[in-house]
Enzyme design. Structure first.
Site, short mmCIF file in Angstrom:
data_model
loop_
_atom_site.label_atom_id
_atom_site.label_comp_id
_atom_site.label_asym_id
_atom_site.label_seq_id
_atom_site.Cartn_x
_atom_site.Cartn_y
_atom_site.Cartn_z
N ARG A 1 -20.33 4.32 -3.16
CA ARG A 1 -19.46 4.01 -4.30
C ARG A 1 -19.14 5.27 -5.10
O ARG A 1 -18.02 5.43 -5.60
CB ARG A 1 -20.11 2.96 -5.20
CG ARG A 1 -19.16 2.44 -6.27
CD ARG A 1 -19.74 1.28 -7.04
NE ARG A 1 -20.99 1.65 -7.69
CZ ARG A 1 -21.82 0.78 -8.25
NH1 ARG A 1 -21.53 -0.52 -8.26
NH2 ARG A 1 -22.93 1.17 -8.82
N TYR B 1 -19.97 7.84 -12.66
CA TYR B 1 -21.43 7.87 -12.65
C TYR B 1 -21.99 6.82 -11.70
O TYR B 1 -21.26 5.96 -11.19
CB TYR B 1 -21.99 7.66 -14.07
CG TYR B 1 -21.93 6.23 -14.56
CD1 TYR B 1 -20.73 5.61 -14.86
CD2 TYR B 1 -23.10 5.48 -14.72
CE1 TYR B 1 -20.68 4.29 -15.31
CE2 TYR B 1 -23.07 4.17 -15.19
CZ TYR B 1 -21.86 3.58 -15.47
OH TYR B 1 -21.82 2.29 -15.91
N GLU C 1 -16.65 -10.21 -15.03
CA GLU C 1 -18.03 -9.79 -14.74
C GLU C 1 -18.74 -9.59 -16.06
O GLU C 1 -18.17 -9.81 -17.12
CB GLU C 1 -18.03 -8.50 -13.90
CG GLU C 1 -17.35 -7.34 -14.62
CD GLU C 1 -17.27 -6.07 -13.78
OE1 GLU C 1 -18.15 -5.84 -12.94
OE2 GLU C 1 -16.32 -5.30 -14.00
N ARG D 1 -8.57 21.98 -23.52
CA ARG D 1 -8.19 20.57 -23.68
C ARG D 1 -6.71 20.32 -23.43
O ARG D 1 -5.85 20.94 -24.07
CB ARG D 1 -8.57 20.09 -25.08
CG ARG D 1 -8.52 18.58 -25.21
CD ARG D 1 -9.03 18.12 -26.56
NE ARG D 1 -9.20 16.66 -26.58
CZ ARG D 1 -8.18 15.81 -26.70
NH1 ARG D 1 -6.97 16.25 -26.82
NH2 ARG D 1 -8.41 14.51 -26.69
N LYS E 1 -16.13 3.49 -11.13
CA LYS E 1 -17.28 3.49 -12.05
C LYS E 1 -17.18 4.70 -12.97
O LYS E 1 -17.91 5.69 -12.81
CB LYS E 1 -18.60 3.46 -11.26
CG LYS E 1 -19.80 3.04 -12.12
CD LYS E 1 -20.98 2.72 -11.26
CE LYS E 1 -22.28 2.58 -12.03
NZ LYS E 1 -22.37 1.41 -12.88
N HIS F 1 -4.34 16.74 -21.82
CA HIS F 1 -4.45 15.44 -21.13
C HIS F 1 -4.21 15.57 -19.63
O HIS F 1 -4.89 14.95 -18.84
CB HIS F 1 -3.44 14.44 -21.70
CG HIS F 1 -3.88 13.84 -23.01
ND1 HIS F 1 -4.06 14.57 -24.14
CD2 HIS F 1 -4.17 12.56 -23.34
CE1 HIS F 1 -4.46 13.78 -25.13
NE2 HIS F 1 -4.53 12.54 -24.66
N1 PLP Z 1 -20.35 -4.47 -13.34
C1 PLP Z 1 -20.38 -3.47 -14.25
C2 PLP Z 1 -19.26 -3.36 -15.24
C3 PLP Z 1 -21.44 -2.55 -14.26
O1 PLP Z 1 -21.45 -1.55 -15.17
C4 PLP Z 1 -22.48 -2.70 -13.32
C5 PLP Z 1 -23.60 -1.76 -13.30
O2 PLP Z 1 -23.69 -0.83 -14.03
C6 PLP Z 1 -22.42 -3.76 -12.41
C7 PLP Z 1 -21.33 -4.62 -12.44
C8 PLP Z 1 -23.51 -3.96 -11.40
O3 PLP Z 1 -23.40 -2.98 -10.40
P1 PLP Z 1 -24.68 -2.51 -9.58
O4 PLP Z 1 -25.20 -3.73 -8.89
O5 PLP Z 1 -24.14 -1.51 -8.62
O6 PLP Z 1 -25.64 -1.94 -10.56
#
Ligand code: PLP
Length: 300
Positions: free
Chosen positions: A64, A45, A193, A112, A160, A114
């Protein structure tokens, strides 16, 4: 929870979602029960801020999106140019001046199993919701609190994916403790993070520190925007390196970055005051430089 209670603020005329070629009232939008996004979080996403009907950092988010899809050998659901048309159509149909636009691509619905099917049949979803700019401005003015939590996520946090349960648990713990964000900490005691943000500190010498890119963190589009804005202005030195929770707690300033909040000052970590406990001048300068950069690259 009632269906209507997930709507932050009603959009005049109703929220509109997009699913596989159709724009639908939000409450009617749905996917198949065997969609692999639902069954396996086999989906990726993006979240893009829309301010004054313009998309912030659009190219960075689409770059991304393509990287995440490539890492999972998923095709783009449509050409990038067509995706841009859908994004604009969503802004127009939702009649929102400021909002957050979500794009999700799943591998699609299959019996379904895996093992990932060879057939290509992705699902593309787009949703949009209003964006409370006043709440963000309040957080920026007052600063936010962060708590720390073990980073229990998988080894490919650079993709992501919608597999966000560990992030959701960490964010929930933060909220229970009255904090806005959780900073995730790896086995060696270094901050990776935030649950949905990138983490930064400012050292006593005024150097900005943020963890370098690796499979352990998401390459934030806002993080990249901040780095670009700082480089363009020859402002503060930046070190992309790890830092411990202790270094963060004794830093001069700390802040987080994300598409949904921009640059937000961190004023306490695990209850300990950072710096003088107020949003710091370096953080606010970074916010100004990033905002100028984001406005200059925003696209209608
Ligand atoms: N780190 C994580 C785990 C995130 O989910 C997000 C944003 O959703 C970010 C960092 C920040 O990313 P961005 O600046 O692209 O929103």
């Amino acid at each position: 929870m009632s269906r209507s209670s997930i709507h932050a603020r009603p959009v005049p005329g109703g929220r509109i979602a997009y699913v596989n070629g159709r724009y639908l009232p939000h409450r009617e939008a749905c996917v198949h029960v065997e969609d692999r996004g639902l069954q396996f979080a086999d989906s990726i996403y993006e979240v893009c801020a829309v301010i004054d009907r313009r998309l912030m950092d659009e190219e960075g988010h689409l770059d991304r999106l393509e990287r995440s899809l490539a890492a999972l050998a998923m095709p783009m659901p449509m050409a990038r140019s067509a995706l841009k048309v859908v994004m604009r159509e969503m802004i127009a149909r939702n009649r929102l001046k400021d909002g957050l636009l979500y794009l999700q691509v799943t591998r699609g619905a299959f019996r379904r199993d895996h093992a990932i099917p060879a057939a290509k049949r992705s699902t593309l979803i787009a949703t949009m919701r209003s964006f409370n700019l006043a709440a963000v401005a309040k957080r920026r003015a007052e600063g936010i609190s962060v708590v720390t939590a073990s980073d229990i996520r998988w080894g490919r946090c650079d993709i992501k994916t919608t597999g966000l349960l560990a992030n959701a648990l960490a964010k929930t713990e933060a909220r229970k403790k009255g904090a806005f964000e959780s900073w995730l900490v790896d086995r060696d005691g270094f901050v990776t993070e935030g649950a949905s943000t990138n983490a930064w500190i400012v050292t006593g010498e005024g150097v900005l520190v943020t963890r370098s890119l690796s499979p352990n963190i998401l390459a934030g589009v806002t993080r990249l925007g901040v780095l670009s804005a700082l480089a363009a202005h020859g402002a503060n030195a930046v070190e992309e390196r790890v830092f411990t929770v202790e270094e963060a707690k004794s830093a001069r300033e700390a802040f987080i970055t994300s598409a949904s909040g921009g640059v937000l000052p961190v004023t306490t970590i695990d209850g300990r005051t950072v710096g003088d406990g107020k949003p710091g001048p370096t953080t606010l300068r970074v916010h100004t430089l990033y905002s100028e950069f984001a406005q200059a690259t925003a696209k209608a």
